[in-house]
Design a protein around this motif. Structure first.
Motif, PDB file in Angstrom:
ATOM      1  N   ASP A  25     -13.054   2.203   0.637  1.00 64.48           N
ATOM      2  CA  ASP A  25     -13.280   3.298   1.283  1.00 64.48           C
ATOM      3  C   ASP A  25     -12.523   3.219   2.764  1.00 64.48           C
ATOM      4  O   ASP A  25     -13.077   2.381   3.568  1.00 64.48           O
ATOM      5  N   ARG A  26     -11.283   3.816   2.922  1.00 68.73           N
ATOM      6  CA  ARG A  26     -10.478   3.636   4.115  1.00 68.73           C
ATOM      7  C   ARG A  26     -10.470   4.797   5.047  1.00 68.73           C
ATOM      8  O   ARG A  26      -9.727   4.793   5.898  1.00 68.73           O
ATOM      9  N   THR A  27     -11.428   5.642   4.968  1.00 62.08           N
ATOM     10  CA  THR A  27     -11.586   6.631   5.745  1.00 62.08           C
ATOM     11  C   THR A  27     -11.510   6.539   7.199  1.00 62.08           C
ATOM     12  O   THR A  27     -12.365   5.699   7.664  1.00 62.08           O
ATOM     13  N   PRO A  28     -10.750   7.062   8.240  1.00 63.23           N
ATOM     14  CA  PRO A  28     -10.753   6.598   9.431  1.00 63.23           C
ATOM     15  C   PRO A  28     -11.867   7.116   9.959  1.00 63.23           C
ATOM     16  O   PRO A  28     -12.599   7.962   9.822  1.00 63.23           O
TER      17      PRO A  28
ATOM     18  N   ARG B 185      -5.202   5.447   7.461  1.00 69.70           N
ATOM     19  CA  ARG B 185      -5.590   4.858   5.944  1.00 69.70           C
ATOM     20  C   ARG B 185      -4.786   3.829   5.714  1.00 69.70           C
ATOM     21  O   ARG B 185      -4.908   2.990   4.734  1.00 69.70           O
ATOM     22  N   THR B 186      -3.554   3.687   6.245  1.00 67.77           N
ATOM     23  CA  THR B 186      -2.498   2.907   5.623  1.00 67.77           C
ATOM     24  C   THR B 186      -2.497   1.782   6.844  1.00 67.77           C
ATOM     25  O   THR B 186      -1.568   1.987   7.648  1.00 67.77           O
TER      26      THR B 186
ATOM     27  N   THR C  78       0.922  -1.212   0.140  1.00 71.47           N
ATOM     28  CA  THR C  78       0.092   0.201   0.010  1.00 71.47           C
ATOM     29  C   THR C  78       0.832   1.363   0.052  1.00 71.47           C
ATOM     30  O   THR C  78       0.695   2.223  -0.799  1.00 71.47           O
TER      31      THR C  78
ATOM     32  N   SER D 219      -9.140   2.022  14.006  1.00 75.49           N
ATOM     33  CA  SER D 219      -9.524   2.765  12.706  1.00 75.49           C
ATOM     34  C   SER D 219      -9.322   4.420  12.749  1.00 75.49           C
ATOM     35  O   SER D 219     -10.037   5.175  12.630  1.00 75.49           O
TER      36      SER D 219
ATOM     37  N   GLU E 284       0.564  11.087   7.930  1.00 76.31           N
ATOM     38  CA  GLU E 284      -0.281   9.747   7.946  1.00 76.31           C
ATOM     39  C   GLU E 284       0.458   8.413   8.138  1.00 76.31           C
ATOM     40  O   GLU E 284       1.567   8.278   7.612  1.00 76.31           O
TER      41      GLU E 284
END
Length: 830
Positions: free
Chosen positions: A729-732, A647-648, A533, A644, A635
């Motif tokens: 969608d990896r939005t915290p 994003r990574t 990623t 959560s 990030e």
């Protein structure tokens, strides 16, 4: 309690209806206490999942337009009472701190009444180039993080009384969080808490007294009125249902009951604000600032009075969120200069509240408009309450220059909204005060090169370079119980000492090896996912910078994966970050001098509630603006993100990472990092120790090799997982933080720093802190075998919980004295 007429300008219809009646009748909420409470407060419903009701002050000047003399006089009178309490000597040494956003003007007025004491208010607006002197959380709020950004770093460092001002004192949690955070940095012997209303329960009153005893300081309370809020069972759910029902009838941007005027003109008025005088207390407001402002106010008030339309009978001066004091003082000048007119004062707000057009409800109307000051947390709605339908002939909108943006003037912006409800709108802009950046202290031209194994750590020299200084010859260890007492009482920061290294029993070592054997493959999978990623999204040749020390094994594994799969030889360093103190700025300078900051990827082991994620973001903002260096990405890349928060990540599952089972013996024999003023100078890297004497128990390379051996078998699954992840969608969601706040309150801890979520953090609690109890998800399997064993060894109860967002949560003992444990270090019941 007798219900009085709402004396604030809340469109009460004169029939004697209290502006809390509507909520009281539907939710069963009652105010019990002084006879003046109903004069001071109404009730409304929050559009907020954390608390159902809102106490709406009639004298604060936030939600209810009120006479500026009443608003200023309420705060000034409280300041006079504080002066009487402290005496002349205490008052002359006092510093006043107000809370953003609602109490910024109130706190300033209290400081005036105290005798022109220095004033500082917390802020939710980070300011580039201004160092943070502290921060704290307001757990029930819709926007919790408060920053303290004084221009003078010594403002809070004195030993005189600290006066903390808020509009209401409901549970005491915010004040306790503040005092705890400030006492840790700036210990003092006396605090005074000031509020318009003290609505604490008897239990919360006792808790403040106990807290004062624990930190060894006197804490006094001064309030205009006292009472309690009586809440029936299920009030939160009932309130949410009422909000959902009535949102359908809330008339959007204008709010319920708003009149339908249109076409009001907007005229800009030049105030000629005195140069160099702050717009408020965001960076501190001194006696010299006050003298200059007092001298300039009459002329500025006259300019506003001249700009008002002839014959204006009812005028609102509207401040902007944290900007309360400057517009309040301008409104008070207008009140003196235009006596025939009814001058009122209120401000816009971030607080989402339901509007109901009923005389028994405190928030009759609302205007909704987009934020216009480029807030750090991104775009969002802002509100002005009880303005529409207020019958104002003119509205004077006072904003600072940071908020004078195109969004303010947009078709859906605040000025347009105001013009729809008043025939005349005046705009007065106060220049935003930004302190001059402090001159950087002289630093050596060259910082030292990274420490490497085998001279420092048991890792091979190419695996990681430590941007640290070697403190191996310094005695830093202290018994766990003594450290806990010192840390929680404010006597020491956790980074100023080290815990005694845990020596695992034979049974515990067997558990580690068994856990490694069963989990190596899934760790390898997570390593592959997070590394791929990073390569796909962050940089094709990233510079890995691990947050020592939990991030270091993960950074090495990511480096190994990139080399194994892609033949990349990635640079990898380890740096120190300390909660409450930030990241090592000298390490950042070293990195920026040798690498493109845009290629730097910060690496950590896992997220808990996300405290380090927030710490890093704040520290990088401060560093980049102060140093003029841009490009560092806050990030964090983590192996596991159960909270959560980022994003990574390699996984969001909360499972056992074997490197969390041990301390230095799985981290290259390196201690946790140390930051102490007598050991770490302004031009030094943070420190750490190399425990060479533990070489016989070292499994650092054993852990790395076991996971690396599974890379090939994980490759195909990693490729598939990364493809799916990149499209997701990896939005915290910050679920972890919300869960920690809930657990903190449910278990009566009232301090999120004492709640450590996730397997890794729970293990740390058992190895390094004084544990109180362990919460384990019902049915959790072998991932918790080592936790159960450690808990048994320390006499800590493990409580199974049916619905827990983490596999387990560790609770640090909230009593924090050495009496909280027996002589053998085993926990005892509270």
């Amino acid at each position: 309690m007798d219900k009085a007429v709402n004396n604030g300008d809340n469109r009460a219809d004169g029939n004697g209806t209290w502006s809390g009646t509507w909520v009281a009748e539907r939710l069963g909420v009652e105010l019990d206490g002084d006879d003046t409470l109903a004069d001071l407060l109404g009730l409304a419903l929050r559009r907020n999942p954390k608390r159902a009701h809102l106490l709406v002050s009639n004298v604060l000047g936030k939600h209810v337009p009120q006479s500026p003399s009443v608003v200023y006089g309420s705060g000034f009178a409280l300041g006079r009472r504080v002066r009487e309490l402290l005496g002349d000597a205490g008052a002359s040494a006092a510093v006043v701190v107000g809370y953003a956003e609602t109490a910024t003007g109130l706190g300033h007025a209290v400081a005036d009444g105290l005798g022109f004491a220095p004033y500082l208010h917390s802020t939710r607006r980070p300011v580039p180039g201004v160092a943070q002197a502290g921060g704290f959380e307001e757990s029930h709020s819709h926007a919790t993080s408060h920053l303290l950004l004084p221009e003078d770093p010594e403002l809070l460092a004195g030993d005189g009384p600290l006066v903390l001002v808020d509009d209401e004192f409901s549970t005491g949690n915010t004040v306790l969080n503040t005092v705890r955070a400030l006492h840790e940095r700036y210990p003092r012997g006396r605090y005074v808490v000031v509020a318009l209303v003290d609505m604490r329960s008897p239990t919360d009153q006792d808790r403040l007294a106990e807290f004062a005893d624990e930190i060894g300081a006197r804490v006094d309370l001064v309030a205009t009125a006292q009472g309690t809020v009586c809440l029936p069972d299920g009030v939160l759910e009932k309130g949410q249902a009422l909000v959902a029902e009535h949102e359908q009838t809330d008339a959007g941007p204008m709010g319920a009951g708003a009149d339908q005027r249109t076409g009001g003109a907007v005229t800009r008025v030049e105030l000629r604000w005195p140069a160099g005088v702050p717009d408020g207390g965001r960076h501190g407001f001194t006696a010299a600032h006050r003298r200059r402002l007092e001298a300039a106010l009459p002329a500025m008030g006259a300019r506003l009075a001249e700009a008002l339309p002839p014959g204006a009978r009812r005028v609102l001066v509207l401040g902007c969120e944290e900007l309360m004091y400057a517009p309040l003082r301008l409104a008070r000048e207008l009140e003196h200069l235009v006596p025939p007119a009814d001058i009122r004062f209120s401000t816009t707000t971030r607080s989402p509240v339901l509007a109901v057009d009923d005389p028994g409800y405190a928030i009759r109307t609302r205007l909704v408009f987009p934020a216009h000051d480029n807030p750090a947390d991104g775009p969002g709605e802002r509100y002005a309450y009880n303005v529409a339908g207020g019958g104002f002939d003119a509205v004077v909108a006072v904003v600072d220059s940071t908020a004078d943006t195109p969004a303010l003037h947009a078709p859906d912006g605040l000025l347009t909204q105001l013009a729809a409800h008043a025939p005349h709108v005046l705009l007065a802009v106060v220049p935003s005060y930004v302190p001059e950046a402090a001159h950087a202290s002289e630093r050596p031209a060259m910082l030292p090169e990274p420490l490497r194994g085998p001279a420092f750590s048991s890792y091979a020299p190419e695996e990681v370079g430590w941007l640290l200084q070697d403190l191996s010859d310094v005695t830093l260890e202290a018994p766990t119980e003594e450290r806990e007492e010192a840390i929680q009482s404010g006597g020491a920061h956790y980074a100023e000492s080290l815990p005694v290294e845990y020596q695992p029993s034979e049974q515990y070592q067997e558990l580690f090896h068994a856990a490694l054997e069963t989990s190596a493959a899934r760790i390898a999978h997570a390593v592959g996912v997070v590394t791929e990623t990073v390569l796909a999204e962050r940089s094709p040749r990233p510079v890995l910078v691990s947050l020592a020390r939990a991030g270091t094994p993960v950074g090495i594994l990511m480096r190994r994966w990139a080399q194994h799969r892609h033949g990349l030889d990635l640079p990898h360093y380890a740096v120190s970050i300390v909660r409450g103190r930030g990241i090592d700025a000298n390490a950042l300078r070293w990195l920026a001098a040798r690498h493109d900051p845009r290629d730097v990827v910060f690496v950590d082991g896992w997220t808990g509630k996300g405290a380090i994620t927030r710490e890093l973001a704040a520290a990088l903002r401060e560093f980049e603006e102060a140093e003029g260096v841009t490009g560092f990405d806050p990030e964090i890349a983590v192996l596991a993100d159960p909270g959560s928060c980022v994003r990574t990540y390699g996984t969001r599952e909360d499972y056992l990472i074997p490197s969390a089972c041990l301390n230095s013996t799985v981290s290259g024999l390196i201690s946790r990092t140390v930051l102490r003023a007598d050991l770490v100078g302004p031009n030094d890297f943070h420190g750490a120790k190399f425990y060479r004497e533990l070489a016989g128990a070292d499994v650092s390379t054993v852990f790395l090799d076991a996971v690396s051996a599974c890379f090939d078998e994980a490759a195909d699954a990693v490729d598939a997982a990364v493809k799916e992840l990149l499209a997701a969608d990896r939005t915290p969601t910050w679920e972890g933080w919300a869960a920690v706040e809930r657990i903190s309150e449910e278990y009566g801890i009232h301090d999120v720093n004492l709640v450590k979520p996730g397997v890794g953090e729970t293990t740390r609690v058992l190895l390094r802190r004084v544990p109180w109890k362990i919460l384990a998800r019902a049915g959790a399997g072998p991932d918790l075998d080592h936790v159960r064993l450690l808990a048994e060894q320390r006499g800590v109860p493990v409580e199974e919980v049916a619905e827990l967002p983490y596999t387990c949560v560790g609770l640090i003992h909230p009593k924090y004295t050495r009496g909280a444990t027996g002589a053998d270090g085993r926990a005892v019941a509270v």
